[in-house]
Design an enzyme around this catalytic site. Structure first.
Site, PDB file in Angstrom:
ATOM      1  CB  ALA A   1      -0.296   0.363   1.276  1.00  0.00           C
ATOM      2  CG  PHE A   2      -0.280   5.715  -0.250  1.00  0.00           C
ATOM      3  CD1 PHE A   2      -1.871   5.236   0.571  1.00  0.00           C
ATOM      4  CD2 PHE A   2       0.157   6.635   0.664  1.00  0.00           C
ATOM      5  CE1 PHE A   2      -2.353   5.514   1.139  1.00  0.00           C
ATOM      6  CE2 PHE A   2      -0.076   7.666   1.867  1.00  0.00           C
ATOM      7  CZ  PHE A   2      -1.873   6.335   1.725  1.00  0.00           C
ATOM      8  CE  LYS A   3      -2.566   4.255   5.264  1.00  0.00           C
ATOM      9  NZ  LYS A   3      -3.831   3.885   4.344  1.00  0.00           N
ATOM     10  CG  ASP A   4       4.815  -0.571   2.288  1.00  0.00           C
ATOM     11  OD1 ASP A   4       4.840  -0.628   3.664  1.00  0.00           O
ATOM     12  OD2 ASP A   4       4.660  -1.488   1.255  1.00  0.00           O
TER      13      ASP A   4
ATOM     14  CG  LEU B   1       4.450   4.704   7.100  1.00  0.00           C
ATOM     15  CD1 LEU B   1       3.726   3.630   7.878  1.00  0.00           C
ATOM     16  CD2 LEU B   1       5.277   4.925   9.376  1.00  0.00           C
TER      17      LEU B   1
END
Ligand SMILES: *Cc1c(COP(=O)(O)O)cnc(C)c1O
Length: 472
Positions: free
Chosen positions: A111-114, A117
């Site tokens: 997901a784009f949160k990588d 993060l």
């Protein structure tokens, strides 16, 4: 670069300070004191650069003296040349003459949160090493944030993470992406109750003197400025590929906490020629009502096939209201106090004027979401996840509504890999997307988590007993 709180009374901090602080001490969110701006020539010069170099260029003014040039370059190379399975990090895929997808799911947890993060995990280590401190991250997750945060800090020396998830209420893929990470600094806690209960425990821990006296607590949700900053980069890389700064582009952004789309607003403030930002929501449409009618009022949450956008209150929206409304911290504090008391507020005329012209907002229900998945598959063979489909549905609404010039390319942010939400995809297009090879043994790996009763004391005691990062 100095950062100020949206509520006007917390002390200004530098980049290192806001990264470690998360929330401001007056309850507000940190924003840069002013927006750095690139000239057209400076933007044009970045064409063709690899992702990591654009990242250095775009983030440098926000970081200021908090990292040396070498530290910044090393961190960006480490993250954006090593942790993503696609060499372009965030590749563009064309769907038809006007529509494009920006694939943001090539990181370790799909997901784009990588994208943000992975960077944040390294920023924490660098700053903590320098200060000779340790950080105990406590967070609650309804799915994607937890796994991306765990993968960002697993095995690191100065951070440990306690991630709470509501027992039995996250998908199998999402749970396994958290619980199969075996590292001594990773603690998965399955809590009886809902996500809101777990979230309430986390908030309480940050205000519990027994906890804060012994542990240096850190947050990884999207109120952390460093996450938004990292997301500004892919607006630049994608617009550059389609001809910026000599050609305008538009974005459709599947939205929950307003973090990703706020990063687009920041890119525009920095000089990137963005014609329009489309705020795409599911039926939990508080943001659509706020942008279209000025009515920001929270109701109950309706569960949907796009769980990462099932929100009631959208934390980062405060950053837009502050900036677009004239940056009056005292007025913002008053407005948010009233909102917290009544769960409803009207946007001021200044806020509405500041938002108008840059944003439009539409929502997609489950039928429209499924239809967008079918359209992408039938028209171009692309299998997309339901969150991305909300964005694509809204991008097409904006075209039929004449909100957008028919010659302007529209980039929909593809926020998750379809294999993360296989049931919804299969129901829409009749095909079950396979997990990519790099996470393929997810269902063969052993899980590790503890199950805790739903009360606050049990959770707090568990954290205090198992945390290594005591302040003493
Ligand atoms: C977190 C998430 C979103 C929402 O992003 P915000 O920055 O909270 O608006 C959308 N799609 C997916 C797949 C997510 O994980």
């Amino acid at each position: 670069m100095q950062y100020v709180s949206t509520r006007g009374s917390a002390p200004a901090l530098d980049f290192e300070g806001v990264t470690l602080a998360g929330l401001a001490s007056d309850g507000g969110l940190y924003v840069p004191a002013e927006w750095p701006r690139f000239s057209e020539a400076e933007i044009r010069a970045m064409r063709g650069w690899p992702y990591w170099e654009v990242a250095v260029e775009v983030m440098r003014p926000f970081i200021g003296d908090s990292l040396t040039e070498t530290e910044l370059e090393n961190i960006c190379m480490d993250v954006y040349c090593g942790q993503f399975s696609h060499a372009a990090v965030a590749p563009l895929v064309q769907l038809d003459q006007q529509h494009w997808l920006l694939e943001l799911f090539h990181g370790p947890t799909l997901a784009f949160k990588d994208v943000a993060l992975q960077l944040l995990g390294r920023l924490f280590e660098t700053f903590l090493e320098r200060r000779d401190q340790r950080l105990t991250i406590v967070g609650a997750t309804s799915g994607d944030t937890g796994s991306a945060a765990i993968h960002a800090v697993a095995g690191r020396k100065r951070t440990e993470i306690f991630m709470l998830h509501p027992k039995g209420r996250v998908s199998d893929v999402q749970r396994r992406q958290m619980t199969t990470v075996r590292a001594p600094n990773v603690h998965n806690l399955a809590i009886e109750g809902s996500f809101d209960d777990a979230q309430a425990h986390v908030k309480r821990m940050f205000n519990d003197a027994d906890v804060t006296a012994t542990l240096n607590l850190g947050a990884v949700n999207s109120i952390n400025w460093a996450r938004l900053m990292a997301q500004v980069v892919y607006y630049f890389t994608s617009a550059l590929q389609l001809g910026a700064p000599d050609r305008k582009v538009a974005y459709s952004v599947p939205t929950g906490n307003f973090g990703d789309v706020f990063a687009g607003y920041v890119a525009a403030k920095m000089g990137l020629p963005i014609e329009l930002l489309m705020v795409a929501t599911n039926v939990n449409d508080i943001l659509r009502r706020a942008i279209v009618d000025g009515d920001y009022s929270a109701g109950g949450v309706t569960p949907t096939i796009t769980p990462s956008m099932d929100i009631q209150v959208s934390s980062n929206f405060e950053r837009l209201l502050f900036d677009a409304g004239g940056r009056d911290g005292a007025a913002m504090a008053e407005q948010m106090r009233a909102f917290e008391a009544t769960k409803a507020m009207r946007l001021t005329n200044a806020q509405r004027d500041g938002i108008k012209g840059q944003f439009v907002a539409f929502s997609a229900n489950q039928i429209e979401t499924a239809r967008a998945m079918q359209w992408a598959y039938q028209g171009s063979g692309q299998i997309i996840d339901p969150h991305t489909a909300v964005g694509l549905s809204v991008a097409r609404d904006a075209v039929s509504d004449d909100s957008i010039n028919p010659l302007t390319p529209i980039i929909t942010l593809a926020t998750a890999h379809p294999a993360k939400f296989p049931d919804a995809v299969e129901r829409a297009i009749g095909l079950r997307p396979a997990l990519p090879a790099r996470v393929g043994d997810l269902f063969g790996r052993e899980e590790s988590f503890v199950e805790l009763a739903g009360d606050y004391d049990t959770t707090r005691d568990y954290v205090l007993e198992h945390a290594a990062g005591s302040k003493a």
